[in-house]
Design an enzyme around this catalytic site. Sequence first.
Site, PDB file in Angstrom:
ATOM      1  N   ASP A  75       3.179   2.100   1.786  1.00  0.00           N
ATOM      2  CA  ASP A  75       2.104   1.368   1.119  1.00  0.00           C
ATOM      3  C   ASP A  75       1.338   2.346   0.227  1.00  0.00           C
ATOM      4  O   ASP A  75       0.774   3.330   0.714  1.00  0.00           O
ATOM      5  CB  ASP A  75       1.182   0.757   2.177  1.00  0.00           C
ATOM      6  CG  ASP A  75       0.215  -0.260   1.593  1.00  0.00           C
ATOM      7  OD1 ASP A  75       0.351  -0.601   0.406  1.00  0.00           O
ATOM      8  OD2 ASP A  75      -0.674  -0.698   2.334  1.00  0.00           O
ATOM      9  N   ASP A  84       3.319  -2.562  -4.767  1.00  0.00           N
ATOM     10  CA  ASP A  84       2.830  -1.325  -4.152  1.00  0.00           C
ATOM     11  C   ASP A  84       3.212  -1.132  -2.693  1.00  0.00           C
ATOM     12  O   ASP A  84       2.748  -0.183  -2.062  1.00  0.00           O
ATOM     13  CB  ASP A  84       1.311  -1.244  -4.290  1.00  0.00           C
ATOM     14  CG  ASP A  84       0.593  -2.368  -3.574  1.00  0.00           C
ATOM     15  OD1 ASP A  84       1.213  -3.420  -3.354  1.00  0.00           O
ATOM     16  OD2 ASP A  84      -0.594  -2.195  -3.232  1.00  0.00           O
ATOM     17  N   GLU A  85       4.064  -1.981  -2.152  1.00  0.00           N
ATOM     18  CA  GLU A  85       4.478  -1.760  -0.763  1.00  0.00           C
ATOM     19  C   GLU A  85       5.867  -2.322  -0.524  1.00  0.00           C
ATOM     20  O   GLU A  85       6.314  -3.246  -1.197  1.00  0.00           O
ATOM     21  CB  GLU A  85       3.472  -2.370   0.223  1.00  0.00           C
ATOM     22  CG  GLU A  85       3.318  -3.867   0.128  1.00  0.00           C
ATOM     23  CD  GLU A  85       2.415  -4.431   1.213  1.00  0.00           C
ATOM     24  OE1 GLU A  85       2.494  -3.975   2.379  1.00  0.00           O
ATOM     25  OE2 GLU A  85       1.640  -5.352   0.917  1.00  0.00           O
TER      26      GLU A  85
END
Length: 356
Positions: free
Chosen positions: A4, A98-99
Amino acid sequence: MHIDMDAFYASVEQRDDPALRGRPVVVAWRGARSVVCAASYEARKFGVHSAMPAVRAERLCPQAIFVPPDFSRYKAVSRQIRAIFARHTDLIEPLSLDEAYLDVTVTKTGLPSATATAEAIRAAIREETQLTASAGVAPNKFLAKIASDWRKPDGLFVVRPAQVEAFLTPLPVGRLPGVGKVMEARLAELGIATVGDLRALGMIELERRFGRWGHRLHELSRGFDEHPVQPDRPSLQISSEDTLEQDVPLEQLQPHVVRLAGKTWAAYQRESDRVARTIVLKLKTSDFRTLTRSLTPRVLPASASELAELAWGLHLRVDLPAGTRYRLVGVGLAGLVDRDNHVAQSELFDMAVAPS
């Protein structure tokens, strides 16, 4: 493994503009209908967080610097990060820009452990993007996701198989996936505050009270989750949903539908190369019955307000008793296809119905 990025959009802005470093940055358009896309850690100290209305963020942190989102730039950085993942494994399941989950049971690099792999990935992200990422390593996905949040920002936390039950036992039951505020309150009425309390209640009692969901709760309390990492594939639906703080009747859901339509529309705007064909309204009743209603209009919505109007119209097709109360509401855009294919299909349809 769950990786993350730390305050991703805000961190990209701070990286690219030195004047923003160390300052409270809120990535959002200003306006009553806008929501926060990301907040730097400096802004989070004031209680600002993603998905919060922008006007509330401004009240909490008057000195915040608002930066309009630049999704093309964030996508470019996301591709860099994805390329780093791909050096180690092909089993990558992105959750957002983003993860992502990674299955590193077997890796391309031959590193001796998942921990070593996580360290190598985080080091490469730092070196190649000048950004930081946090990682969680665990025997399964939901544990890895909890672990990645454990030492944020720029942290690594490992839950080994022998540590699973001890790790879970003291956690608030709300940390388990699917346990929202309403469910947490219902469990609190039974004296259940922690995952350990939940486990102690036992599967039979949980199933008696909550049916199939009770069985799932028991599995989670023991750290069981057999969901595999699903390799990257285009999503067929973009949606936003919320578990409500209180169960409410159907007619009180309209403000939530409007708000969620705004979030879904903002996410849809990032899909510049794909078109959604179907509008979906999702509801979950207080007794955990899930129902959806959908519409595939001839003319697609052109704004968040049009999406909200069409989605709310679907509530007229809900035929449950008037006294039914709802604990969750969601708005989605489904049936995503490549824009070029959609245009071609529309042109063929128009030709087919045109008068000869």
